[in-house]
Design an enzyme around this catalytic site. Sequence first.
Site, PDB file in Angstrom:
ATOM      1  CG  ASP A   1      -2.027   1.092   0.987  1.00 60.76           C
ATOM      2  OD1 ASP A   1      -2.226   1.247  -0.102  1.00 60.76           O
ATOM      3  OD2 ASP A   1      -2.714   1.418   2.081  1.00 60.76           O
TER       4      ASP A   1
ATOM      5  CG  ASN B   1      -7.331  -2.299  -5.575  1.00 56.13           C
ATOM      6  OD1 ASN B   1      -6.658  -3.224  -5.357  1.00 56.13           O
ATOM      7  ND2 ASN B   1      -7.925  -1.347  -4.837  1.00 56.13           N
TER       8      ASN B   1
HETATM    9  C1  FPP Z   1      -1.837   0.042  -3.568  1.00 55.56           C
HETATM   10  O1  FPP Z   1      -1.299   1.287  -3.428  1.00 55.56           O
HETATM   11  C2  FPP Z   1      -1.178  -0.632  -4.607  1.00 55.56           C
HETATM   12  C3  FPP Z   1      -1.754  -1.162  -5.474  1.00 55.56           C
HETATM   13  C4  FPP Z   1      -3.545  -1.166  -5.764  1.00 55.56           C
HETATM   14  C5  FPP Z   1      -1.418  -1.947  -6.567  1.00 55.56           C
HETATM   15  C6  FPP Z   1       0.008  -2.517  -6.585  1.00 55.56           C
HETATM   16  C7  FPP Z   1       0.759  -3.053  -7.911  1.00 55.56           C
HETATM   17  C8  FPP Z   1       2.113  -2.527  -8.045  1.00 55.56           C
HETATM   18  C9  FPP Z   1       2.932  -2.505  -7.039  1.00 55.56           C
HETATM   19  C10 FPP Z   1       2.237  -2.846  -9.469  1.00 55.56           C
HETATM   20  C11 FPP Z   1       2.517  -4.237 -10.006  1.00 55.56           C
HETATM   21  C12 FPP Z   1       2.689  -5.340  -9.146  1.00 55.56           C
HETATM   22  C13 FPP Z   1       3.024  -6.381  -9.735  1.00 55.56           C
HETATM   23  C14 FPP Z   1       2.926  -7.980  -8.505  1.00 55.56           C
HETATM   24  C15 FPP Z   1       3.787  -6.920 -10.928  1.00 55.56           C
HETATM   25  P1  FPP Z   1      -2.490   2.705  -3.484  1.00 55.56           P
HETATM   26  O2  FPP Z   1      -2.948   2.897  -4.690  1.00 55.56           O
HETATM   27  O3  FPP Z   1      -3.739   1.802  -2.506  1.00 55.56           O
HETATM   28  O4  FPP Z   1      -1.758   3.627  -2.794  1.00 55.56           O
HETATM   29  P2  FPP Z   1      -2.535   4.793  -1.787  1.00 55.56           P
HETATM   30  O5  FPP Z   1      -3.156   4.119  -0.551  1.00 55.56           O
HETATM   31  O6  FPP Z   1      -1.352   5.793  -1.384  1.00 55.56           O
HETATM   32  O7  FPP Z   1      -3.802   5.522  -2.465  1.00 55.56           O
END
Ligand code: FPP
Length: 255
Positions: free
Chosen positions: A28, A76
């Site tokens: 996250d 998501n």
């Molecule tokens: C949460 O951060 C992260 C995600 C929903 C996606 C995670 C994906 C990656 C790291 C990219 C690729 C992954 C792989 C396994 C190839 P957020 O967007 O919820 O952050 P925030 O809480 O700051 O809004």
Amino acid sequence: MEKEVTDDILKAQIALNRLPKHIAIIMDGNGRWAQIQGKARVFGHQSGVQSVRDITEAAAEIGIEYLTLYAFSTENWNRPNDEVNALMSLLVKTIQAELPTLNKNNIRLQCIGDIETLPEATRLELLDAMEKTSHNSRMTLILALSYSAKWEIIQAVKSISEKVSKGLLDADSIDEALVADELATKGIPDPELMIRTGGETRISNFLLWQIAYAELCFTKVFWPDFRKKDLFEAILDFQQRQRRFGKTGEQVESF
Ligand code: FPP
């Protein structure tokens, strides 16, 4: 150079005979990490790929058997279309680009989640990479994609009720092992350590059944900044804890 020295010092302190077999991570903080720098949220996801590489390498290096990454939750799908599309293409690109490295390092790729809901390109790329890494045995990297624990539990309940109603299963014989076998994680040991980056202290519908006795580790570090040293610190912290499984401290110590 300095970074490698820190990594090595921390790594050397880890008791290799008391490693968690399975670590699950809620990655996250990508969006906030990007926004703090005045960049688009997608930049955070792109940067998070380097952390995925780094942490997969670190976990394999010390002998973790299973690493599960929460890459995309059922919830998501409610994000703006642009962000969802960008995440899906990032997944395709990353899986394609990392396939040779996974094979070189003997890492098997698996997936948990409702993959039927993924765009075709993402699903096909994923299935192809899973097939091409299926014989690897050093570590299993599990991507949770279009996954939520409640979705998974509903699937299990449906499957069990169907078996009961068809007379294939006696309701009295339903036990923990039987339920576990109906989950997406069938055959995978429960995570002993769950880490959440990004500062929030919640579980967000991730592996609710499987983390019944997991140690939880919450860190303020945003996922794109999460590196080997942070993983090693979390494992060291895990190894300091007394896992009592409902027993008293004295009972555990005398064992
Ligand atoms: C949460 O951060 C992260 C995600 C929903 C996606 C995670 C994906 C990656 C790291 C990219 C690729 C992954 C792989 C396994 C190839 P957020 O967007 O919820 O952050 P925030 O809480 O700051 O809004």
